[in-house]
Scaffold this active site. Structure first.
Site, PDB file in Angstrom:
ATOM      1  N   ALA A   1      10.742  23.561 -12.106  1.00 51.05           N
ATOM      2  CA  ALA A   1      11.432  23.581 -13.227  1.00 51.05           C
ATOM      3  C   ALA A   1      10.813  23.239 -14.449  1.00 51.05           C
ATOM      4  CB  ALA A   1      13.041  22.814 -13.123  1.00 51.05           C
TER       5      ALA A   1
ATOM      6  N   GLY B   1      11.305  23.281  -7.857  1.00 50.81           N
ATOM      7  CA  GLY B   1      12.128  24.394  -8.110  1.00 50.81           C
ATOM      8  C   GLY B   1      11.120  25.796  -7.739  1.00 50.81           C
TER       9      GLY B   1
ATOM     10  N   GLU C   1      11.409  25.745  -4.158  1.00 49.67           N
ATOM     11  CA  GLU C   1      12.753  26.240  -3.786  1.00 49.67           C
ATOM     12  C   GLU C   1      13.035  27.626  -3.866  1.00 49.67           C
ATOM     13  OE1 GLU C   1      14.248  23.194  -6.651  1.00 49.67           O
ATOM     14  OE2 GLU C   1      15.715  22.383  -4.918  1.00 49.67           O
TER      15      GLU C   1
ATOM     16  N   GLU D   1      10.163  16.032  -7.208  1.00 47.21           N
ATOM     17  CA  GLU D   1      11.419  15.559  -7.976  1.00 47.21           C
ATOM     18  C   GLU D   1      11.421  14.096  -7.923  1.00 47.21           C
ATOM     19  OE1 GLU D   1      11.599  17.976  -5.889  1.00 47.21           O
ATOM     20  OE2 GLU D   1      12.507  19.900  -6.647  1.00 47.21           O
TER      21      GLU D   1
HETATM   22  C1  LIG Z   1      17.172  22.696 -18.310  1.00 48.99           C
HETATM   23  C2  LIG Z   1      16.370  23.537 -16.970  1.00 48.99           C
HETATM   24  C3  LIG Z   1      15.798  24.820 -17.051  1.00 48.99           C
HETATM   25  C4  LIG Z   1      15.606  25.340 -15.710  1.00 48.99           C
HETATM   26  C5  LIG Z   1      16.243  26.666 -15.513  1.00 48.99           C
HETATM   27  C6  LIG Z   1      16.030  27.206 -14.249  1.00 48.99           C
HETATM   28  C7  LIG Z   1      15.648  26.127 -13.328  1.00 48.99           C
HETATM   29  C8  LIG Z   1      15.106  26.498 -12.053  1.00 48.99           C
HETATM   30  C9  LIG Z   1      14.596  25.620 -11.152  1.00 48.99           C
HETATM   31  C10 LIG Z   1      15.648  24.420 -11.004  1.00 48.99           C
HETATM   32  C11 LIG Z   1      15.468  23.566  -9.841  1.00 48.99           C
HETATM   33  C12 LIG Z   1      16.254  22.313  -9.502  1.00 48.99           C
HETATM   34  C13 LIG Z   1      15.562  20.863  -9.149  1.00 48.99           C
HETATM   35  C14 LIG Z   1      14.167  21.178  -9.597  1.00 48.99           C
HETATM   36  C15 LIG Z   1      13.437  20.367 -10.446  1.00 48.99           C
HETATM   37  C16 LIG Z   1      12.175  20.513 -10.457  1.00 48.99           C
HETATM   38  O1  LIG Z   1      11.196  21.395 -10.027  1.00 48.99           O
HETATM   39  S1  LIG Z   1      11.341  19.176 -11.249  1.00 48.99           S
HETATM   40  C17 LIG Z   1       9.677  19.586 -11.415  1.00 48.99           C
HETATM   41  C18 LIG Z   1       8.880  19.672 -10.169  1.00 48.99           C
HETATM   42  N1  LIG Z   1       7.289  19.757 -10.455  1.00 48.99           N
HETATM   43  C19 LIG Z   1       6.491  18.847 -10.574  1.00 48.99           C
HETATM   44  O2  LIG Z   1       6.732  17.839 -10.861  1.00 48.99           O
HETATM   45  C20 LIG Z   1       4.926  19.286 -11.035  1.00 48.99           C
HETATM   46  C21 LIG Z   1       4.803  19.099 -12.453  1.00 48.99           C
HETATM   47  N2  LIG Z   1       3.415  19.621 -12.712  1.00 48.99           N
HETATM   48  C22 LIG Z   1       2.134  18.946 -11.952  1.00 48.99           C
HETATM   49  O3  LIG Z   1       2.394  17.955 -11.317  1.00 48.99           O
HETATM   50  C23 LIG Z   1       0.704  19.530 -12.505  1.00 48.99           C
HETATM   51  O4  LIG Z   1       1.119  20.154 -13.693  1.00 48.99           O
HETATM   52  C24 LIG Z   1       0.283  20.000 -11.544  1.00 48.99           C
HETATM   53  C25 LIG Z   1       1.027  21.407 -10.716  1.00 48.99           C
HETATM   54  C26 LIG Z   1      -0.016  19.092 -10.157  1.00 48.99           C
HETATM   55  C27 LIG Z   1      -1.007  20.622 -12.165  1.00 48.99           C
HETATM   56  O5  LIG Z   1      -1.866  19.587 -12.704  1.00 48.99           O
HETATM   57  P1  LIG Z   1      -3.165  20.286 -13.487  1.00 48.99           P
HETATM   58  O6  LIG Z   1      -4.003  20.884 -12.859  1.00 48.99           O
HETATM   59  O7  LIG Z   1      -3.556  18.911 -14.039  1.00 48.99           O
HETATM   60  O8  LIG Z   1      -2.167  20.816 -14.719  1.00 48.99           O
HETATM   61  P2  LIG Z   1      -1.705  20.158 -15.887  1.00 48.99           P
HETATM   62  O9  LIG Z   1      -2.237  19.980 -17.227  1.00 48.99           O
HETATM   63  O10 LIG Z   1      -0.750  19.106 -15.517  1.00 48.99           O
HETATM   64  O11 LIG Z   1      -0.616  21.593 -16.301  1.00 48.99           O
HETATM   65  C28 LIG Z   1      -0.945  22.569 -16.912  1.00 48.99           C
HETATM   66  C29 LIG Z   1      -0.045  22.842 -18.084  1.00 48.99           C
HETATM   67  O12 LIG Z   1       1.293  23.162 -17.324  1.00 48.99           O
HETATM   68  C30 LIG Z   1       2.378  22.520 -17.783  1.00 48.99           C
HETATM   69  N3  LIG Z   1       3.236  22.056 -16.642  1.00 48.99           N
HETATM   70  C31 LIG Z   1       2.898  22.075 -15.231  1.00 48.99           C
HETATM   71  N4  LIG Z   1       4.117  21.861 -14.530  1.00 48.99           N
HETATM   72  C32 LIG Z   1       5.100  21.799 -15.500  1.00 48.99           C
HETATM   73  C33 LIG Z   1       6.643  21.930 -15.054  1.00 48.99           C
HETATM   74  N5  LIG Z   1       7.250  21.747 -14.086  1.00 48.99           N
HETATM   75  N6  LIG Z   1       7.390  22.260 -16.345  1.00 48.99           N
HETATM   76  C34 LIG Z   1       6.695  22.429 -17.684  1.00 48.99           C
HETATM   77  N7  LIG Z   1       5.494  22.465 -17.721  1.00 48.99           N
HETATM   78  C35 LIG Z   1       4.588  22.109 -16.670  1.00 48.99           C
HETATM   79  C36 LIG Z   1       1.500  21.095 -18.109  1.00 48.99           C
HETATM   80  O13 LIG Z   1       2.580  20.446 -19.028  1.00 48.99           O
HETATM   81  C37 LIG Z   1       0.479  21.723 -18.985  1.00 48.99           C
HETATM   82  O14 LIG Z   1       0.839  21.985 -20.105  1.00 48.99           O
HETATM   83  P3  LIG Z   1       0.241  21.463 -21.441  1.00 48.99           P
HETATM   84  O15 LIG Z   1       0.353  20.202 -21.272  1.00 48.99           O
HETATM   85  O16 LIG Z   1       0.942  22.234 -22.676  1.00 48.99           O
HETATM   86  O17 LIG Z   1      -1.173  21.781 -21.439  1.00 48.99           O
END
Ligand SMILES: CCCCCCCCCCCCC/C=C/C(=O)SCCNC(=O)CCNC(=O)[C@H](O)C(C)(C)COP(=O)(O)OP(=O)(O)OC[C@H]1O[C@@H](n2cnc3c(N)ncnc32)[C@H](O)[C@@H]1OP(=O)(O)O
Length: 260
Positions: free
Chosen positions: A66, A111, A114, A134
């Site tokens: 998400a 997500g 999921e 999460e």
């Molecule tokens: C109000 C909600 C709206 C949602 C509506 C629909 C929702 C549908 C799903 C709902 C599901 C319900 C519950 C679920 C909750 C979640 O999913 S919580 C999030 C879980 N995921 C994570 O914790 C992973 C987060 N990301 C990371 O750990 C890392 O990015 C990575 C995948 C390990 C990759 O690392 P790396 O190679 O170092 O890349 P980064 O620099 O970190 O990422 C590149 C850019 O992408 C952005 N980004 C990455 N993941 C997310 C994310 N989940 N949300 C938003 N943005 C993300 C990251 O910020 C980088 O962007 P910039 O900083 O602008 O460069």
């Protein structure tokens, strides 16, 4: 139909949907949810389309979860008031009765994992990584992760992944039963499209009912599932496609399906 956060195309009887927010690793925000729901509704309503593939843009992520930035700004009460995330199950899992495949091309986290588990089956790139991290954000899965992952891989592995937030790679995911097959990343989408084309060539009614029956096994008791399966088989024996399928075998020719 053109969208901003997803791409769609059709190849014969197969619809390919691509999550397309590469700058945020295809993170799922409200716009993705709305556009994906619409794209699946179009697929479901189009009689010429019989199977779909969902994948992510780029080679790094299917969907990294998400959208954390969107979630962090959302007033907490709104999640409950709006019954947030309910649309995924209602509109994508329950309403899409035709088969669809998740082609996981990289990170499928939170997500993203999921969403992949909502598919009828997952084909994983050899680079794919799955996880429900999460807990690291102070929350928990909210779109079926704790439920579908536990049913797919068992309590111990699901519990460890939810409590530690660790990822599992494609090999472990296949070994654990989360994915059907692993495919080299370069071949993933073509393999998924070829598989979908095979499914699209099957009798459509039988395809929908086979999907429903396997899902029933995922969601009910063995006794109830066996009764449902037997009834479904009995219904299928009354269809034109059953007569056509068995005649085609005897006459050594391809079936000409009516979907009835
Ligand atoms: C109000 C909600 C709206 C949602 C509506 C629909 C929702 C549908 C799903 C709902 C599901 C319900 C519950 C679920 C909750 C979640 O999913 S919580 C999030 C879980 N995921 C994570 O914790 C992973 C987060 N990301 C990371 O750990 C890392 O990015 C990575 C995948 C390990 C990759 O690392 P790396 O190679 O170092 O890349 P980064 O620099 O970190 O990422 C590149 C850019 O992408 C952005 N980004 C990455 N993941 C997310 C994310 N989940 N949300 C938003 N943005 C993300 C990251 O910020 C980088 O962007 P910039 O900083 O602008 O460069």
């Amino acid at each position: 139909m053109t969208y901003e956060t997803i791409l769609t195309e059709t190849r014969g009887a197969v619809t390919l949907i691509t999550l397309n927010r590469p700058k945020s690793l295809n993170a799922l925000n409200s716009q993705v949810l709305a556009e994906l729901t619409d794209a699946f509704a179009q697929f479901e309503a189009d009689a010429s389309q019989r199977c779909a593939v969902l994948t992510g843009s780029g080679d790094k992520a299917f969907a990294a979860g998400a959208d954390i930035k969107e979630m962090s700004d959302k007033p907490p009460a709104d999640f409950y008031i709006e019954d947030f995330f309910s649309g995924w199950t209602a509109d994508i899992v329950k309403k899409v009765r035709k088969p669809w495949i998740a082609a996981v091309n990289g990170f499928a986290l939170g997500g993203g994992c999921e969403l992949a588990m909502m598919a009828d089956f997952i084909l994983a790139a050899d680079t794919a990584k799955f996880g429900q991290p999460e807990i690291k954000l102070g929350v928990a899965p909210g779109m079926g992760g704790s439920q579908r992952l536990t049913r797919a891989v068992g309590k111990s592995k699901a519990m460890e992944m939810c409590l530690t937030g660790r990822m599992m790679d494609a090999e472990e995911a296949e070994r654990s039963g989360l994915v059907a097959r692993i495919v080299p990343l370069a071949d993933l989408v073509e393999d998924a499209m070829k598989t979908a084309t095979t499914i699209a060539a099957m009798p459509p009614l039988a395809a929908m009912m086979n999907k429903e029956m396997v899902n029933t096994a995922f969601e009910t008791t063995l006794d109830q599932g066996l009764i449902a399966e037997r009834r479904m088989f009995q219904v299928l024996t009354a269809t034109e496609d059953k007569a056509e399928g068995m005649a085609a075998f005897v006459e050594k020719r391809a079936g000409n399906w009516k979907g009835r």
